[in-house]
Scaffold this motif. Structure first.
Motif, PDB file in Angstrom:
ATOM      1  N   ARG A  16     -13.194   6.067  13.447  1.00 40.10           N
ATOM      2  CA  ARG A  16     -13.068   6.460  11.908  1.00 40.10           C
ATOM      3  C   ARG A  16     -11.539   6.418  11.626  1.00 40.10           C
ATOM      4  N   PHE A  17     -10.729   6.369  12.385  1.00 37.75           N
ATOM      5  CA  PHE A  17      -9.176   6.052  11.999  1.00 37.75           C
ATOM      6  C   PHE A  17      -8.834   4.939  12.455  1.00 37.75           C
ATOM      7  N   SER A  18      -8.761   4.698  13.706  1.00 37.05           N
ATOM      8  CA  SER A  18      -8.313   3.040  14.356  1.00 37.05           C
ATOM      9  C   SER A  18      -8.912   1.855  13.496  1.00 37.05           C
ATOM     10  N   GLY A  19     -10.107   2.256  12.839  1.00 31.90           N
ATOM     11  CA  GLY A  19     -10.977   1.405  12.134  1.00 31.90           C
ATOM     12  C   GLY A  19     -10.964   1.527  10.743  1.00 31.90           C
ATOM     13  N   HIS A  20     -11.669   2.747  10.410  1.00 35.71           N
ATOM     14  CA  HIS A  20     -11.661   2.985   8.777  1.00 35.71           C
ATOM     15  C   HIS A  20     -10.635   3.332   8.230  1.00 35.71           C
ATOM     16  N   LEU A  21      -9.524   4.317   8.547  1.00 35.53           N
ATOM     17  CA  LEU A  21      -8.645   4.510   7.830  1.00 35.53           C
ATOM     18  C   LEU A  21      -7.539   3.599   7.953  1.00 35.53           C
ATOM     19  N   ALA A  22      -7.452   2.688   9.002  1.00 35.84           N
ATOM     20  CA  ALA A  22      -6.725   1.415   9.117  1.00 35.84           C
ATOM     21  C   ALA A  22      -6.985   0.494   7.901  1.00 35.84           C
ATOM     22  N   THR A  23      -8.140   0.581   7.167  1.00 31.73           N
ATOM     23  CA  THR A  23      -8.130  -0.426   6.200  1.00 31.73           C
ATOM     24  C   THR A  23      -7.224  -0.094   4.993  1.00 31.73           C
ATOM     25  N   LEU A  24      -6.592   1.184   4.811  1.00 27.94           N
ATOM     26  CA  LEU A  24      -6.082   1.216   3.876  1.00 27.94           C
ATOM     27  C   LEU A  24      -4.425   0.453   3.605  1.00 27.94           C
ATOM     28  N   PRO A  25      -3.813   0.582   4.753  1.00 24.43           N
ATOM     29  CA  PRO A  25      -2.682   0.069   4.951  1.00 24.43           C
ATOM     30  C   PRO A  25      -2.846  -1.595   4.921  1.00 24.43           C
ATOM     31  N   LEU A  26      -3.971  -2.025   5.480  1.00 18.27           N
ATOM     32  CA  LEU A  26      -4.158  -3.463   5.476  1.00 18.27           C
ATOM     33  C   LEU A  26      -4.775  -3.840   4.207  1.00 18.27           C
ATOM     34  N   HIS A  27      -5.487  -3.060   3.605  1.00 21.10           N
ATOM     35  CA  HIS A  27      -5.862  -3.594   2.202  1.00 21.10           C
ATOM     36  C   HIS A  27      -4.749  -3.574   1.030  1.00 21.10           C
ATOM     37  N   TYR A  28      -4.092  -2.604   1.431  1.00 16.01           N
ATOM     38  CA  TYR A  28      -2.674  -2.484   0.254  1.00 16.01           C
ATOM     39  C   TYR A  28      -1.536  -3.371   0.576  1.00 16.01           C
ATOM     40  N   GLU A  29      -1.481  -3.970   1.863  1.00 14.66           N
ATOM     41  CA  GLU A  29      -0.561  -4.984   2.430  1.00 14.66           C
ATOM     42  C   GLU A  29      -1.228  -6.335   1.886  1.00 14.66           C
ATOM     43  N   GLY A  30      -2.590  -6.417   1.502  1.00 15.68           N
ATOM     44  CA  GLY A  30      -3.243  -7.606   0.943  1.00 15.68           C
ATOM     45  C   GLY A  30      -3.686  -8.574   1.955  1.00 15.68           C
ATOM     46  N   VAL A  31      -4.236  -7.758   3.021  1.00 13.21           N
ATOM     47  CA  VAL A  31      -4.900  -8.681   4.320  1.00 13.21           C
ATOM     48  C   VAL A  31      -6.498  -8.848   4.005  1.00 13.21           C
ATOM     49  N   THR A  32      -6.631 -10.351   3.710  1.00 12.27           N
ATOM     50  CA  THR A  32      -7.984 -10.796   3.358  1.00 12.27           C
ATOM     51  C   THR A  32      -8.524 -11.656   4.205  1.00 12.27           C
ATOM     52  N   GLN A  79      -8.267 -13.022   8.897  1.00 13.32           N
ATOM     53  CA  GLN A  79      -7.528 -12.630  10.296  1.00 13.32           C
ATOM     54  C   GLN A  79      -6.563 -13.421  10.155  1.00 13.32           C
ATOM     55  N   VAL A  80      -5.145 -12.841   9.736  1.00 14.37           N
ATOM     56  CA  VAL A  80      -4.020 -13.600   9.769  1.00 14.37           C
ATOM     57  C   VAL A  80      -3.238 -13.467  11.095  1.00 14.37           C
ATOM     58  N   ALA A  81      -2.395 -14.301  11.649  1.00 17.24           N
ATOM     59  CA  ALA A  81      -1.562 -14.060  13.050  1.00 17.24           C
ATOM     60  C   ALA A  81      -0.849 -12.851  12.800  1.00 17.24           C
ATOM     61  N   THR A  82      -0.026 -12.427  11.886  1.00 20.44           N
ATOM     62  CA  THR A  82       0.774 -11.250  11.879  1.00 20.44           C
ATOM     63  C   THR A  82       0.422 -10.449  10.575  1.00 20.44           C
ATOM     64  N   ILE A  83       0.783  -9.153  10.926  1.00 14.50           N
ATOM     65  CA  ILE A  83       0.934  -8.310   9.659  1.00 14.50           C
ATOM     66  C   ILE A  83       2.542  -7.471   9.650  1.00 14.50           C
ATOM     67  N   THR A  84       2.580  -7.101   8.391  1.00 17.66           N
ATOM     68  CA  THR A  84       4.045  -6.585   8.158  1.00 17.66           C
ATOM     69  C   THR A  84       4.084  -5.177   8.615  1.00 17.66           C
ATOM     70  N   GLY A  85       3.016  -4.432   8.217  1.00 18.86           N
ATOM     71  CA  GLY A  85       3.003  -2.961   8.286  1.00 18.86           C
ATOM     72  C   GLY A  85       3.713  -2.245   7.322  1.00 18.86           C
ATOM     73  N   GLU A  86       4.106  -3.036   6.281  1.00 21.38           N
ATOM     74  CA  GLU A  86       4.796  -2.461   5.182  1.00 21.38           C
ATOM     75  C   GLU A  86       4.229  -1.312   4.409  1.00 21.38           C
ATOM     76  N   LYS A  87       2.883  -1.125   4.451  1.00 23.18           N
ATOM     77  CA  LYS A  87       2.075   0.008   4.048  1.00 23.18           C
ATOM     78  C   LYS A  87       1.548   0.988   4.787  1.00 23.18           C
ATOM     79  N   LEU A  88       2.174   1.130   6.082  1.00 22.04           N
ATOM     80  CA  LEU A  88       1.832   2.201   7.050  1.00 22.04           C
ATOM     81  C   LEU A  88       2.330   3.606   6.877  1.00 22.04           C
ATOM     82  N   ASP A  89       2.842   3.744   5.874  1.00 19.21           N
ATOM     83  CA  ASP A  89       3.283   5.061   5.348  1.00 19.21           C
ATOM     84  C   ASP A  89       2.139   5.724   4.737  1.00 19.21           C
ATOM     85  N   LEU A  90       1.262   4.634   4.346  1.00 16.78           N
ATOM     86  CA  LEU A  90       0.250   5.481   3.635  1.00 16.78           C
ATOM     87  C   LEU A  90      -0.611   6.029   4.638  1.00 16.78           C
TER      88      LEU A  90
END
Length: 444
Positions: free
Chosen positions: A215-231, A233-244
């Motif tokens: 529920r958290f490592s999957g579903h809740l994780a969608t929030l920072p990924l969505h707001y970072e703009g992940v659409t 399977q990219v090689a890297t993510i920035t984690g810039e929205k992990l504060d959310l």
């Protein structure tokens, strides 16, 4: 030789499916929410499944569907004489169970494109099959690089924060008081502060046991990924929205009766029971939990689902997180008879009036033209948000590379952070560095 075998199998399939109809699914845009509603039934459907000589081995992806699916399988066998074996993998073990049983399984689940890459060889091309003809949309199906339909999206789901509206009212609040993270936080912290007086707390347990951690490592994780703009399977993510993510996680673990240091042993059943028994106002989960909560004695009047507010800009206009991980695949390496029997069973499941009513009651919104409309309260809440012009949050977590390994690392980090033995930076490293590492494992 493989192509010749595939061609012969396809010929057998076509001959066997002529009587089932070949109407193509309508090409439409994806439903704006998981609440795809079936249109008015078209031509009459043959609900008595045809006799077949094969058998069905259905490896079920959804533990909450097990009881109903077992009953449906039994009914189908009584009607047709076709053996239908249903095995339900325990939460968090589906990939391992599938790997161990792939030579015997005839119907199984592929959750996303990464899964399709693993199972393409074993997935039959379902183009022009009778089950594909039952679809109202193709948009949630999985296609390989050759354009073959390899897995059919069989339900659309949403997740958010489930609310016990009666307890919320008992605490002096209403749904109208919660419109963003700031207001959610204020309400939750006030309820937690008065828990002894009220007799209930704000959030049910944010358990990190394997039956709950998704529920958290999957579903809740969608929030920072969505707001970072992940659409993708990219090689890297920035984690810039992990504060959310941190905003919500801190809210969950600091406003619950559960000790944050004990979350690794806190189960999904425990969290659900706390909510269903009136011990917590809020419970993060999805539309699939509706039937179980009703069976536990709750009513529509007590239940609502709101977005997971996290502090993102403009989130007042956010709807639920919607998508699917539920895509039927049929084992291309099964016998022709078992393949036919498996397709016949799925067609019956979504076209027989009684069977499809059970299916919809369990799974909510489904994309099949002869299924009834959903009565799921959470589905209807999601549709209402979209009708107001709110925007659905994508299931960006579907793009996670080497998903089980990545999630396990995130859970370890969350557990250490929650127990006070690690800083938040460990969670950030698990997200960002872990993503890059798992991508390299899969892609080289």
């Amino acid at each position: 030789m493989k192509k010749l075998i595939a061609l012969l199998l396809a010929m057998v399939m076509v001959l066997g499916l002529v009587a089932c109809g070949t109407e193509k699914p309508t090409e439409t845009n994806a439903p704006e929410a998981e609440g795809t509603q079936a249109p008015v039934a078209q031509d009459p459907v043959e609900t008595q499944a045809p006799e077949a000589t094969g058998s069905v081995y259905y490896l079920n992806f959804k533990p909450e569907f097990d009881g109903a699916l077992q009953d449906l399988a039994k009914t189908y066998t009584e009607k047709t004489g076709v053996e239908v074996k249903v095995v339900t993998a325990a939460s968090g073990t589906y990939s391992d169970t599938l790997n161990a049983n792939i030579e015997d399984v005839t119907i199984y689940n592929i959750g996303n494109m990464a899964g399709l890459a693993d199972w393409d060889e074993y997935a039959l091309d379902l183009t022009d099959t009778a089950i594909a003809a039952e679809l109202t949309t193709n948009d949630f199906n999985l296609y390989n690089e050759a354009g073959e339909l390899k897995a059919i999206g069989n339900c659309y789901e949403s997740f958010g924060i489930i609310v016990n509206t009666k307890l919320l009212a008992d605490a002096g609040y209403s749904l109208a008081d919660i419109t963003n993270f700031e207001t959610l936080k204020a309400v939750a912290e006030d309820i937690h502060a008065r828990a002894a007086e009220l007799g209930f707390d704000a959030f049910s347990a944010a358990g990190l046991d394997g039956s709950s951690s998704w529920r958290f490592s999957g579903h809740l994780a969608t929030l920072p990924l969505h707001y970072e703009g992940v659409t993708s399977q990219v090689a890297t993510i920035t984690g810039e929205k992990l504060d959310l993510f941190k905003n919500v996680w801190d809210l969950y673990i600091n406003n619950s009766a559960n000790d944050p240091t004990s979350l690794t042993t806190s189960t999904g059943d425990e969290s659900k029971a706390q909510f269903a028994e009136g011990k917590a106002v809020f419970y993060q989960n999805g539309t699939w939990e509706y039937a179980g909560l009703i069976e536990a004695g709750m009513t529509d009047e007590q239940l609502a689902m709101i977005p997971i507010y996290c502090g993102a800009e403009g989130e007042e206009n956010a709807a639920l997180c919607s998508g699917t991980e539920n895509c039927w695949a049929i084992n291309a390496k099964a016998s022709a008879e078992d393949i036919q029997a498996s397709i016949d069973f799925l067609v019956w499941l979504v076209s027989d009036p009684d069977a499809s009513a059970v299916y919809v009651a369990q799974l909510g919104a489904v994309p099949f033209k002869n299924c009834p409309a959903s009565t799921n309260k959470f589905v209807n809440d999601g549709n209402a948000m979209l009708a107001e012009g709110k925007t659905s949050i994508s299931w960006a977590f579907n793009y996670t590379p080497n998903v089980d390994a990545w999630r396990a690392t995130v859970v370890t980090a969350l557990a250490a952070y929650s127990a006070g033995t690690a800083e938040w930076s460990m969670v950030e490293e698990a997200f960002v560095d872990g993503w890059a590492y798992e991508y390299s494992v899969v892609n080289g």
